[in-house]
Scaffold this motif. Structure first.
Motif, PDB file in Angstrom:
ATOM      1  N   LEU A   1      -6.350 -26.537 -18.456  1.00 42.90           N
ATOM      2  CA  LEU A   1      -7.712 -26.164 -18.831  1.00 42.90           C
ATOM      3  C   LEU A   1      -8.778 -26.833 -17.973  1.00 42.90           C
ATOM      4  N   ALA A   2      -8.367 -27.678 -17.045  1.00 44.23           N
ATOM      5  CA  ALA A   2      -9.336 -28.407 -16.211  1.00 44.23           C
ATOM      6  C   ALA A   2     -10.223 -27.434 -15.437  1.00 44.23           C
ATOM      7  N   PRO A   3     -11.529 -27.689 -15.443  1.00 42.39           N
ATOM      8  CA  PRO A   3     -12.427 -26.838 -14.668  1.00 42.39           C
ATOM      9  C   PRO A   3     -12.335 -27.155 -13.178  1.00 42.39           C
ATOM     10  N   ALA A   4     -12.794 -26.220 -12.379  1.00 40.68           N
ATOM     11  CA  ALA A   4     -12.867 -26.462 -10.941  1.00 40.68           C
ATOM     12  C   ALA A   4     -13.881 -27.569 -10.671  1.00 40.68           C
ATOM     13  N   ALA A   5     -13.579 -28.427  -9.732  1.00 41.73           N
ATOM     14  CA  ALA A   5     -14.530 -29.458  -9.314  1.00 41.73           C
ATOM     15  C   ALA A   5     -15.666 -28.789  -8.550  1.00 41.73           C
ATOM     16  N   ALA A   6     -16.786 -29.451  -8.521  1.00 40.85           N
ATOM     17  CA  ALA A   6     -17.955 -28.908  -7.817  1.00 40.85           C
ATOM     18  C   ALA A   6     -17.601 -28.582  -6.364  1.00 40.85           C
ATOM     19  N   GLY A   7     -17.868 -27.367  -5.952  1.00 40.26           N
ATOM     20  CA  GLY A   7     -17.646 -26.939  -4.577  1.00 40.26           C
ATOM     21  C   GLY A   7     -16.237 -26.480  -4.263  1.00 40.26           C
ATOM     22  N   ALA A   8     -15.299 -26.630  -5.212  1.00 41.07           N
ATOM     23  CA  ALA A   8     -13.900 -26.286  -4.940  1.00 41.07           C
ATOM     24  C   ALA A   8     -13.716 -24.803  -4.635  1.00 41.07           C
ATOM     25  N   GLU A   9     -14.296 -23.958  -5.442  1.00 41.15           N
ATOM     26  CA  GLU A   9     -14.140 -22.503  -5.247  1.00 41.15           C
ATOM     27  C   GLU A   9     -14.692 -22.085  -3.885  1.00 41.15           C
ATOM     28  N   LEU A  10     -15.845 -22.610  -3.538  1.00 42.55           N
ATOM     29  CA  LEU A  10     -16.472 -22.287  -2.253  1.00 42.55           C
ATOM     30  C   LEU A  10     -15.614 -22.772  -1.090  1.00 42.55           C
ATOM     31  N   ALA A  11     -15.108 -23.991  -1.179  1.00 37.11           N
ATOM     32  CA  ALA A  11     -14.272 -24.541  -0.107  1.00 37.11           C
ATOM     33  C   ALA A  11     -12.989 -23.740   0.067  1.00 37.11           C
TER      34      ALA A  11
END
Length: 139
Positions: free
Chosen positions: A87-97
């Motif tokens: 359930l952990a959310p994506a860290a800031a900027g992870a999706e973009l990277a």
């Protein structure tokens, strides 16, 4: 020659880099300690960053005089993690990277997390197919 012409693969870490797992890992520790009649603390948790799950359980068993066997305690800890970790959310900027780099180079994942936990998180986030190679803590 452009930078990406020389790069064959970009490696990512999972915990804290791609996925914001810190609070979930803390919740796991708190639930585990509370279930064993122990008193969890942020200070103790801070010292548990790095060891494997088995090592964490051994340390907590020894430090707190937990009466159940290491095998039983390990199973309890992992059961809590299996429920929460994906359930952990994506860290800031992870999706973009991942999107930006994945379009240019192969991606790899290196994590101390066991394969079943990493796989469940990657599957839930829709990231599994992005990685050409995944190296987990139990390989």
């Amino acid at each position: 020659m452009a930078l990406f012409d020389r790069v064959e693969v970009v490696l990512f870490d999972l915990d804290g880099t791609l996925a914001a797992t810190h609070e979930i890992l803390f919740e796991t520790y708190v639930r585990f300690m509370t279930a064993q009649g122990g008193v969890p603390s942020r200070d103790e948790f801070a010292g548990l960053d790095g060891p494997t799950i088995t090592e964490i359980v051994q340390l907590l068993r020894s430090r707190h005089g937990l009466s159940r066997s290491e095998k039983e305690l390990d199973a309890v800890y992992r059961d809590i993690l299996r429920e929460r970790y994906p359930l952990a959310p994506a860290a800031a900027g992870a999706e973009l990277a991942l999107a930006a780099l994945g379009a240019r180079v192969r991606l790899g994942l290196v994590t101390a997390a066991p394969a079943d936990l990493a796989d469940a998180l990657l599957e839930r986030r829709g990231w599994k197919a992005l990685f050409a190679v995944v190296v987990t803590g139990d390989l």
